[in-house]
Each structure stands twice: as C-alpha cells, then as structure tokens.
Design a protein around this motif. Structure first.
Motif, PDB file in Angstrom:
ATOM      1  N   VAL A 157      42.590 -48.665  44.792  1.00 43.17           N
ATOM      2  CA  VAL A 157      41.348 -47.857  45.028  1.00 43.17           C
ATOM      3  C   VAL A 157      41.496 -46.864  46.081  1.00 43.17           C
ATOM      4  O   VAL A 157      41.256 -47.834  47.310  1.00 43.17           O
ATOM      5  N   ASN A 158      41.452 -45.760  46.087  1.00 41.48           N
ATOM      6  CA  ASN A 158      41.384 -45.084  47.436  1.00 41.48           C
ATOM      7  C   ASN A 158      40.811 -43.752  47.365  1.00 41.48           C
ATOM      8  O   ASN A 158      40.939 -43.094  48.097  1.00 41.48           O
ATOM      9  N   LYS A 159      40.164 -43.638  46.313  1.00 41.15           N
ATOM     10  CA  LYS A 159      39.276 -42.435  45.798  1.00 41.15           C
ATOM     11  C   LYS A 159      37.877 -42.387  45.223  1.00 41.15           C
ATOM     12  O   LYS A 159      37.977 -43.263  44.133  1.00 41.15           O
ATOM     13  N   LEU A 160      36.898 -41.911  45.653  1.00 38.78           N
ATOM     14  CA  LEU A 160      35.719 -41.849  44.738  1.00 38.78           C
ATOM     15  C   LEU A 160      35.996 -40.987  43.341  1.00 38.78           C
ATOM     16  O   LEU A 160      36.791 -39.843  43.430  1.00 38.78           O
ATOM     17  N   PRO A 161      35.705 -41.623  42.291  1.00 37.09           N
ATOM     18  CA  PRO A 161      36.008 -40.753  40.987  1.00 37.09           C
ATOM     19  C   PRO A 161      35.567 -39.428  41.019  1.00 37.09           C
ATOM     20  O   PRO A 161      34.471 -38.992  41.695  1.00 37.09           O
TER      21      PRO A 161
END
Lengths: 208, 234
Positions: free
Chosen positions: B1-5
């Motif tokens: 997880v490394n990014k806001l949707p």
C-alpha cells in the motif's frame, strides 16, 4: 418580453439561492458539481464505494434540510459546507440514514450496469487499500481525522476547512500540524522509515 | 500500500438517478404530518393496532424484527416544518425528542429544547392513532386539531415494550408455518403470561376446516389479542 442574458456559469451561491426560492434545477446542478467530491470524501472515511454512494445522497438531503443554516458560501463554493455536513453524516451515520430513510426508500432501484470484472477488482482493491490507510488514521482523534480528510485528501485550504468544521482557521492549522506529527510517529512504528509518513496520507497535500 | 486510491465518479446512471431523486425530494409536497408511527408502519399491510375503538384486524405479514417505536418531532406546530423521526422504543418519546433538539438536529442552529407536547390525531381514515411531538404546551394540540397525550407512566412504557416483544414473537411464529387454533391460543397465552401482560387476553374467531391457520390481530382498547382463522399463513 425582454430577453434576459443567459447565465452560463452561475455561482454555487446563486444556484443555492434559486433552489431555496423554488428552482429545483439549481439543486440538481449543485449535485452535478459536487457529488464527485462528496462521494470520494465519504469513500475515504469508510472505505466502501457502495455505502459512499448512498451517503452522498444523504449528505445532499441533509444539506437541504439544513438550508436555513447557510447565509453565504466561503469563496462562493458550497463544497466546504457540504463536506462539513458529510463529516457530521459520517459521524452519526446510523442516525443520519434513519432520518432520511423515507426519502431513500422512495429512490428507484439502481440500474444494473455491466461491470467488467477488472472494474470490480479495482474497486475491491481501492477498498482494501483505503481500509489499510484508515487503520492508521483512525488512531487520530476524530477532530484530527476530520482535518486530515478535508485538507490533505479533500484538497481544501485551511479557511475552507474552517468553514466545513465551524472552527477558526488557526484551529485547523494546529490540528493539521498535530495530525501530521502523530501520523509520522504512527507510520514509523508501522514499519515506515523514521520521520517519513505514509505516502498515501500526503497525496493531495500539494493541491491544498 | 503506497497510494491513496484514485478518485472515481459516481457510476453515470446512478449519478443521474440520484440527482433526479434529490430534485424530486426537494420539490415533494410536505409529508402529511399526522402519519402513522413507525411501530405500526413496520407491519405495513399487516398488523394494525386500533387506537380509538373497534377491533383492527391484521394478517401475519411483516418481518420478525422487534417493532421500532418511533416519534416524529416537529420543529414547529406546522405541517411544513422540519420533521425528525427518532427511535423512542427505549424511553420517553418527548425526552428523546428533546435530546434531538439539544443536539441541534430538529431546528438548525437551535440547541435548546422548547417545552414539547405529544399530540394525538383524533382519527385517521383507517382509525389508527397518529402521534406527533410539537413545541408548545398542551393547548397546542387543540390548536392543530389534535388531542394531547399524557406522558406514559413507567408502567405504561414497560407494558408497551412487553407488548412489542410479544407481537414480535407471535408474528414470527405465525408467519413461519400454519399454526392450528389450539396451538396458537396456547402459544399466545403463554407469551402474554411470560411478559407479565396479565390484563391482556386472547380469543380466537373464524376458524374452520379450511380456515385453519392462525393469523393475528389486536384490539387495543379491549386489550385483546385476536387469532383469526385463515387458509394461509403469510
């Protein structure tokens, strides 16, 4: 009959005034303008696209119910006020839905659109990722979560967030600062490099 | 997880439908303000409890969930005023309504509760009691064509809760299968006794060889649970 000049791009305030005076199309146009922002704001707080869609309707219904509260919009935009309502709706979700249950029950069934399997998978992936982010963010106080979601994710400036939250802009700044500091600590304790914050938390900061 | 949707749009068809729905809601005529309380509406098409006289019959439709007693709080003694429906099954509806006022949820910008009165409409077309809570003293009810309702005593509230529980149990039983007159009477009497509803009684009517399944009705003024024979259980 004198032709009046057309108004191709009325402000939110003008649309709102028209709606309150009985021109329901103004409210529809406001929905067209801001539904996406409200929808995404709700999603980022609950990590559920489907529920966010229903809550978007609830936010606009609640805005209409509270139409007597608003006398002017900050920078002529209804969005800060709508996102403030969204925060209240999200905080009291069950009560808000119950209040508008009769209206929601009158909504026709949603059309079933063919959704390619990769679309479904992408949405599920969004929800999984957002849930992971929220796991961290939910360790902040409710007030700090509100500021983070409005300023960092929603792209509001401190003045606009102040309108949404009904607090002075200085309070927004201090809460934001506190939220960032706390998140750095949390991120570090969750395996990110010391002092670095979870990248997703700051994605839209530059736009604020 | 490394990014806001990434942001998404509402599905196009849903956006249009929700937009149209909102527009229709804000142009909708005010809800008749003497509408039925939800604990009766929960059995729409089915259970009706008579409030002002006469037996009201009911078929066994409706879910098996506990009836949700609700109160309609009005921001003013005016049919066009904001209305807030509150869950009041666990307490005094006026107190619950006052709490909504203090939360600012009844009248935007107002965070104190005015004196509140519960009024009852003398009769609606179906003979059901219609209850609303409006600001004002007991004289307000007459001004809006209703009768004042005395606040329920603790004993009345306990009875209401117990009756709701029994209703729930009977509906669940009689909608799940065809229950004979004998078994229906035994079960209804047993549940009333278990809830301490000693002033309530059960009677049966209209059973025959073809109408042999138990359906449910209430006669509230006479404190009767009426079991009626029917071909169907539903």
């Amino acid at each position: 009959v004198k032709d009046l000049p057309s108004d191709p791009e009325p402000t939110d305030a003008e649309l709102w005034r028209r709606a309150v005076e009985g021109d329901s199309r103004g409210f529809g146009t406001l929905f067209d303008r801001h539904a996406r922002a409200v929808y995404n704001h709700c999603f980022r707080r609950i990590a559920d696209w489907s529920a966010a869609e229903d809550l978007t309707s609830v936010v606009f219904l609640e805005a209409w119910r509270r139409r007597g509260d608003i006398s002017r919009f900050e920078r002529d935009s209804a969005l800060p006020w709508l996102l403030g309502i969204a925060n209240n709706v999200l905080r009291n979700r069950n009560r808000s839905v119950r209040r508008h249950r009769a209206a929601l029950d009158r909504m026709p069934p949603m059309p079933i659109e063919p959704d390619p399997s990769d679309g479904v998978a992408a949405r599920l992936d969004d929800e999984r990722r957002m849930a992971e982010i929220l796991e961290l963010v939910k360790r902040l106080s409710a007030a700090d979560q509100d500021v983070l979601s409005l300023c960092v994710w929603g792209g509001l400036g401190c003045d606009e967030a102040a309108v949404a939250l009904g607090v002075p802009a200085g309070t927004v700044r201090s809460r934001l600062s506190r939220a960032k500091a706390r998140l750095r600590e949390l991120a570090a304790s969750h395996g990110h490099e010391a002092g670095e914050c979870h990248p997703a938390l700051w994605l839209r900061e530059g736009e604020a | 997880v490394n990014k806001l949707p990434e942001e998404r749009d509402l599905p196009a068809a849903n956006h249009a439908l929700r937009r149209d729905h909102l527009v229709s809601e804000i142009t909708r005529k005010p809800t008749p303000w003497f509408r039925r309380p939800r604990w009766i509406a929960a059995f729409a098409g089915g259970l009706v409890i008579a409030g002002t006289g006469g037996a009201a019959l009911a078929s066994n439709t409706g879910g098996g969930s506990m009836p949700s007693v609700s109160a309609n709080c009005y921001a003013a003694a005016d049919a066009n005023a904001n209305v807030t429906t509150v869950d009041a099954k666990d307490g005094d509806p006026i107190a619950t309504c006052a709490g909504e006022w203090r939360n600012g949820d009844v009248k935007p910008g107002v965070h104190t509760a005015p004196p509140l009165t519960q009024c009852r409409l003398r009769a609606d077309a179906a003979g059901n009691p219609m209850l609303v809570i409006v600001p004002g003293d007991t004289t307000i009810c007459a001004k809006i064509g209703m009768d004042p309702v005395k606040p329920a005593t603790p004993e009345q509230r306990r009875e209401e809760t117990a009756l709701g529980q029994v209703t729930n149990e009977l509906v669940k039983r009689f909608t799940s299968r065809c229950v004979s007159e004998k078994d229906g009477l035994a079960y209804a009497n047993e549940r009333l006794a278990a809830q301490g509803l000693r002033t309530w009684h059960v009677k049966s009517q209209d059973f025959s060889t073809t109408a042999h399944c138990t359906n449910l009705a209430f006669d509230e003024p006479h404190r009767l649970v009426i079991l009626t024979g029917s071909k169907f259980f539903h």
